[in-house]
Design a protein around this motif. Structure first.
Motif, PDB file in Angstrom:
ATOM      1  N   THR A 157       0.840  -1.198   0.000  1.00 40.12           N
ATOM      2  CA  THR A 157       0.000   0.000   0.000  1.00 40.12           C
ATOM      3  C   THR A 157       0.878   1.252   0.000  1.00 40.12           C
ATOM      4  N   GLU A 239      -5.370   1.326  -1.123  1.00 41.31           N
ATOM      5  CA  GLU A 239      -5.804   0.079  -0.473  1.00 41.31           C
ATOM      6  C   GLU A 239      -5.422  -1.097  -1.371  1.00 41.31           C
ATOM      7  N   LYS A 240      -4.955  -2.185  -0.733  1.00 41.78           N
ATOM      8  CA  LYS A 240      -4.642  -3.435  -1.441  1.00 41.78           C
ATOM      9  C   LYS A 240      -5.422  -4.548  -0.746  1.00 41.78           C
TER      10      LYS A 240
END
Length: 430
Positions: A157, A239-240
């Motif tokens: 991220t 965001e991941k």
């Protein structure tokens, strides 16, 4: 002539001298006057010639000595025995509203005046806010098919990615079948466009397979085992939601990418100040992370809802962020120049208004030490000025300093009027 007649003539002469001196003539009495005096008759006094001052000044009427609205065409006295004051032609008439102060006292008190003028009232509105992502520059990465993430290139991220740069490598049997169908359509058509080839290309486009990969198959004829999936936009991975080797279902969000070259500042405005906010108004933003540094922006949007708990409304300020120093959720102090785009209003300095809680008045400077207390209706305030909505005209001068001294004299005059009016009202009773 006997002695008695001589004595009589001498007495008459002395009386004539006294009479001439009393009359102010300074001349010897004539024979007719001597005869009248000798016969015991009263002397005829000559009419006094009018003085130049009385000839030039003519009495218009007589006014009440206490300033009441009562005049008389002839001299008279009021109920306290005070003589009415003569008002001559050309004199200023006391209308019962004006307060007269000597010029010497005006100078010693430091009385200053300012003219009522049209001006823009800029009122600073302060609010608290925070930095937020530009929603128009957010992008979520999803798949339109089921597959497996064989290799994750964007594995952290906060990593910056460019448009077209691969994010991961995915294996999907559905995509491989569509690629094989496209390859077969090309061979059967002899690498010429026909309905079957166009249908195969459209199916790959519906699966969001890039045009570059489709052209590579048409050129080389090789069908890969897995597809490198590119980033649709340039930005930062906020965001991941996927890890390497994980199964990715169709429609599931894998990444959230934001372009941070431009951000928003969302500020909370108190309900009583919302009426002053306008679209496009200038705003100054100071961040807690960068004290002493001010960033200029403008209001891009006013949200149509109100927080029922805090009684505040939200506004949005858009700011450029080329170096990426502005980060989401940073706290900010916002100052808005409310009213800078409004039309000019009639305004006077705030110090010119005397507010006793029930009414607001200003003292109009009429020159030569004459001041008129006048009730006004106020409006907006800003920059040390207050709007006058009623009671004053443009160009009229109002007292801005030492006005409390003049107001005290005005109140004293009003008290004296009340004092003199009470007995007069009692006299009317039967």
């Amino acid at each position: 002539m006997n002695v008695r007649e001589l004595l009589l003539v001498g007495a008459v002469a002395l009386a004539g001298l006294a009479t001439g001196s009393r009359l102010g003539t300074g001349t010897w009495p004539d024979a007719d006057l001597l005869r009248r005096l000798a016969a015991g008759e009263p002397p005829v006094q000559a009419a006094a010639s009018p003085s130049p001052a009385s000839a030039e000044r003519k009495v218009r009427y007589y006014r009440n000595p206490m300033g009441l609205a009562d005049t008389s065409p002839v001299p008279k006295k009021d109920w306290m025995g005070m003589d009415y004051i003569a008002v001559y032609e050309g004199e200023e008439v006391d209308d019962g509203k004006t307060v007269k102060v000597s010029l010497d006292r005006v100078q010693r008190a430091g009385v200053r005046s300012a003219a009522a003028a049209m001006r823009r009232l800029v009122r600073p509105v302060r609010a608290a806010g925070k930095v937020a992502l530009d929603e128009s520059r957010l992008r979520t990465v999803t798949l339109r098919f089921d597959g497996f993430i064989e290799k994750l290139h964007a594995d952290t991220t906060g990593k910056a990615v460019r448009k077209g740069e691969p994010l991961f490598r995915v294996f999907s049997q559905e995509v491989l079948n569509a690629l094989a169908n496209y390859r077969v359509s090309l061979i059967s058509a002899g690498k010429k466009s026909n309905r079957d080839v166009d249908g195969a290309v459209q199916r790959l486009a519906n699966l969001e397979v890039s045009r570059e990969q489709i052209n590579r198959i048409g050129t080389t004829g090789d069908i890969p085992d897995a597809i490198e999936w590119p980033s649709p936009v340039s930005g930062t991975i906020m965001e991941k939601m996927v890890i390497e080797g994980e199964r990715a279902e169709a429609g599931r969000a894998l990444f959230k990418i934001a372009d941070l070259s431009r951000v928003w500042v969302l500020a909370e405005i108190a309900e009583q100040d919302l009426g002053l906010i306008r679209m496009g108004a200038k705003a100054s933003v100071t961040l807690m992370a960068m004290p002493g540094e001010t960033i200029e922006g403008e209001i891009a949007f006013i949200y149509p809802d109100l927080d029922r708990e805090t009684r505040t409304g939200r506004i949005r300020i858009e700011l450029a962020n080329p170096d990426g120093r502005l980060m989401p959720d940073m706290y900010a102090d916002v100052v808005i120049d409310a009213g800078s785009g409004d039309a000019p209003r009639l305004a006077v300095p705030v110090d010119a208004v005397i507010d006793d809680g029930g009414r607001q008045i200003v003292l109009v400077d009429k020159g030569e030490g004459r001041f008129e207390p006048r009730a006004v209706r106020l409006g907006l305030r800003g920059d040390g000025y207050v709007e006058i909505r009623d009671g004053l005209a443009e160009g009229e001068k109002v007292v801005t300093t030492a006005n409390f001294l003049i107001d005290a004299e005005s109140n004293l005059k009003a008290s004296l009027k009340t004092f003199t009016e009470a007995p007069a009202a009692a006299e009317v009773k039967p």
